[in-house]
Write a protein that holds these residues in place. Structure first.
Motif, PDB file in Angstrom:
ATOM      1  N   ARG A   1      40.562-117.994 -38.882  1.00 31.48           N
ATOM      2  CA  ARG A   1      39.962-119.332 -38.921  1.00 31.48           C
ATOM      3  C   ARG A   1      38.638-119.392 -38.168  1.00 31.48           C
ATOM      4  O   ARG A   1      37.667-119.976 -38.644  1.00 31.48           O
ATOM      5  CB  ARG A   1      40.911-120.358 -38.299  1.00 31.48           C
ATOM      6  CG  ARG A   1      42.078-120.792 -39.163  1.00 31.48           C
ATOM      7  CD  ARG A   1      43.077-119.698 -39.376  1.00 31.48           C
ATOM      8  NE  ARG A   1      44.406-120.211 -39.699  1.00 31.48           N
ATOM      9  CZ  ARG A   1      45.334-119.472 -40.274  1.00 31.48           C
ATOM     10  NH1 ARG A   1      45.088-118.234 -40.617  1.00 31.48           N
ATOM     11  NH2 ARG A   1      46.529-119.983 -40.505  1.00 31.48           N
TER      12      ARG A   1
ATOM     13  N   LEU B   1      39.930-125.226 -44.697  1.00 31.62           N
ATOM     14  CA  LEU B   1      40.570-125.158 -43.383  1.00 31.62           C
ATOM     15  C   LEU B   1      40.775-126.481 -42.663  1.00 31.62           C
ATOM     16  O   LEU B   1      41.650-126.568 -41.801  1.00 31.62           O
ATOM     17  CB  LEU B   1      39.765-124.226 -42.466  1.00 31.62           C
ATOM     18  CG  LEU B   1      39.940-122.723 -42.707  1.00 31.62           C
ATOM     19  CD1 LEU B   1      39.074-121.935 -41.740  1.00 31.62           C
ATOM     20  CD2 LEU B   1      41.395-122.323 -42.546  1.00 31.62           C
TER      21      LEU B   1
ATOM     22  N   TYR C   1      44.246-126.233 -40.943  1.00 27.30           N
ATOM     23  CA  TYR C   1      44.117-125.944 -39.515  1.00 27.30           C
ATOM     24  C   TYR C   1      44.632-127.106 -38.684  1.00 27.30           C
ATOM     25  O   TYR C   1      45.304-126.913 -37.663  1.00 27.30           O
ATOM     26  CB  TYR C   1      42.654-125.658 -39.183  1.00 27.30           C
ATOM     27  CG  TYR C   1      42.416-125.107 -37.794  1.00 27.30           C
ATOM     28  CD1 TYR C   1      42.801-123.822 -37.452  1.00 27.30           C
ATOM     29  CD2 TYR C   1      41.786-125.889 -36.819  1.00 27.30           C
ATOM     30  CE1 TYR C   1      42.573-123.314 -36.181  1.00 27.30           C
ATOM     31  CE2 TYR C   1      41.542-125.390 -35.544  1.00 27.30           C
ATOM     32  CZ  TYR C   1      41.938-124.107 -35.235  1.00 27.30           C
ATOM     33  OH  TYR C   1      41.718-123.607 -33.971  1.00 27.30           O
TER      34      TYR C   1
END
Length: 529
Positions: free
Chosen positions: A350, A405, A409
């Motif tokens: 990430r 993401l 995330y």
């Protein structure tokens, strides 16, 4: 290292050695069924993507402009922003519904509202009716979009969790593609159906969800939180191990889920809104979550998503045909990059993706600004064409991280007990940033033209530095391990220890492993990793 964890590339990943290597998404009927259910939830994002692209397209339709008295400036900003104002109105209720009634009913409720809202939008006879319908779309979308990605990440097969959840926001572009090409296909209709047809199609994902969503599996994490542990175990076993409740992976998941939820409730007292301020781990989470929410809308992409027509006009491209054609190709380009990036989130990580995305956006936005300035000064057609090229490259850089993401995330770094509330804060932050953008951007663009781009250049510098300093790497961890990462090593060890304490000492094997189809690590060996 906590008991129950194994090490992969320097990161804990307790499930890795418990995976049956012969069970793949393409050769296992129940995994195929599970992924089909996940796709049903992923298309929630398509409704949102459709909206931005549709509003871009409608601004190129003279039929729509004449129907609503050629909206510009603040009036155009309101037509775009009202959806997010509707979304804001639902935030006080959506996390309680997702945590109280379940993920599935919340998605169903939101989809039902959006079905009614798109019908009203399609039938609009005035600006007020159109604005009211878009308010309702935003209101319903908050419920559906708040619950759907959480259900995806909480039910996905562990090896596919990160890519599947990352696909959620990537499929934003699937809706954008349909909207872009629909408006391109209808702009020659010589009446109001030129914009009513695209408006009606916005409700298609919601219609599909209303018909099917209540037949989908519920989140095992939600079931455990409500004391329905037998049902949670059955759900995990059915989809992750062909119904075998004694499968090592299923047992590991089940015990870790119970241990993590128990830890958050009884040890960390991590359950209410106040914990976002009182707990150091949650303050770290919020520092990242709120930032990436604003970054996702304040990177200059808001101009391209909602005001591409104005950008085209500023560089001399005034033909509706050319504008709609470029918009349609751009959406295909975006989804290709975003989906590709989604499958690399565990391979690359990430943190690297976020930093690479910021650097790429900064570079290409600077070049876009320079070329726009050259066209404004000299009428250089080469510079105008370069602007289009750099818009495509800027979108590619954005799609590397900020498309796949921001949702995945966010939901993975939040522990279950506060996941719905934390995700609501994330969505609330996005809505605030969008409302600001949609009011300010059309006014600023009209007054400043290309000079307004300099504001975003400065902001992108700040974003790059911020992501470098604060984004934490989370690849190759279970959902529970990832969430506990921000609470320190002690939290990781406590959850792993409590999970392992409930597992039967000895070898965790199902019948398939005894036949040699799997490669499993005995439970008592896991603690030695």
């Amino acid at each position: 290292m906590g008991a129950g964890a194994v090490v992969v590339n320097g990161q804990t990943a307790g499930w890795v050695h418990l995976i049956d290597p012969n069970r793949k998404w393409y050769n296992n009927g129940r995994l195929i069924a599970l992924n089909a259910w996940i796709v049903l939830f992923l298309i929630t994002s398509s409704t949102n993507g459709y909206d931005g692209s549709m509003m871009n397209g409608l601004q190129s339709l003279t039929q729509w402009e004449s129907a609503f008295n050629n909206p510009t400036g603040s009036k155009l900003g309101l037509l775009n922003a009202i959806q997010n104002i509707g979304a804001l109105s639902a935030y006080p209720f959506s996390p309680y519904m997702a945590d109280g009634l379940g993920r599935r009913p919340t998605v169903f409720f939101g989809a039902l509202i959006m079905c009614a809202a798109t019908a009203i939008q399609t039938a609009s006879q005035s600006v007020g009716m159109f604005i009211g319908a878009r308010f309702l779309i935003g209101f319903g979308l908050t419920f559906a979009a708040g619950a759907a990605p959480m259900l995806v990440t909480e039910i996905a097969y562990p090896p596919y969790r990160a890519p599947m959840t990352s696909l959620y926001n990537s499929l934003w572009f699937s809706g954008a593609i349909v909207a872009a090409w629909t408006t391109f296909g209808t702009f020659k209709i010589p009446n109001s159906w030129a914009w009513r047809v695209p408006s009606a199609l916005q409700g298609l994902p919601s219609v599909i969800q209303v018909a099917l969503v209540l037949f989908a599996p519920e989140s095992p994490r939600w079931l455990v939180s409500k004391g329905r542990e037998a049902q949670a175990l059955k759900t995990l076993a059915y989809y992750h191990a062909d119904g075998n409740e004694q499968d090592p992976l299923v047992q590991y998941e089940f015990e870790e889920i119970k241990a993590a939820i128990d830890f958050d409730r009884n040890v960390a007292a991590n359950v209410g809104w106040s914990s976002f301020v009182s707990k150091a781990g949650n303050r770290k989470r919020m520092r990242i979550i709120i930032a990436i929410a604003f970054f996702s809308q304040w990177s200059g992409n808001g101009l391209i998503s909602y005001y591409l027509s104005s950008i085209f006009k500023s560089i001399g491209i005034t033909s509706p045909t050319i504008q709609l054609l470029i918009n349609g190709i751009l959406q295909i380009w975006n989804i290709t990059i975003a989906i590709t990036a989604a499958f690399f989130v565990d391979k690359v990580g990430r943190r690297i993706l976020f930093i690479t995305s910021c650097l790429g956006m900064l570079l290409f936005f600077i070049l876009t600004t320079i070329c726009s300035a050259l066209y404004a000064k000299d009428g250089n057609t080469g510079a105008a064409h370069a602007v289009i090229a750099f818009i495509f490259l800027f979108n590619a850089a954005y799609a590397i991280a900020f498309t796949p993401l921001i949702v995945s995330y966010t939901v993975e770094i939040l522990p279950y007990a506060i996941r719905a509330k934390g995700f609501t804060i994330f969505n609330f932050s996005i809505s605030l940033s969008l409302i600001f953008n949609q009011y300010v951007n059309p006014v600023a663009l009209k007054k400043l033209q290309w000079k307004y781009y300099l504001v975003y250049v400065a902001w992108l510098v700040f974003e790059t530095v911020y992501c470098y300093l604060f984004v934490v790497e989370t690849k190759n961890r279970t959902l529970e391990e990832t969430a506990a990462l921000f609470d320190g090593e002690e939290a990781l060890e406590t959850i792993a220890h409590n999970a392992n304490a409930h597992l039967v000492t000895g070898d965790l094997r199902d019948e398939s492993s005894e036949k040699g189809s799997g490669s499993y690590v005995p439970t008592h060996e896991l603690g030695k990793a």
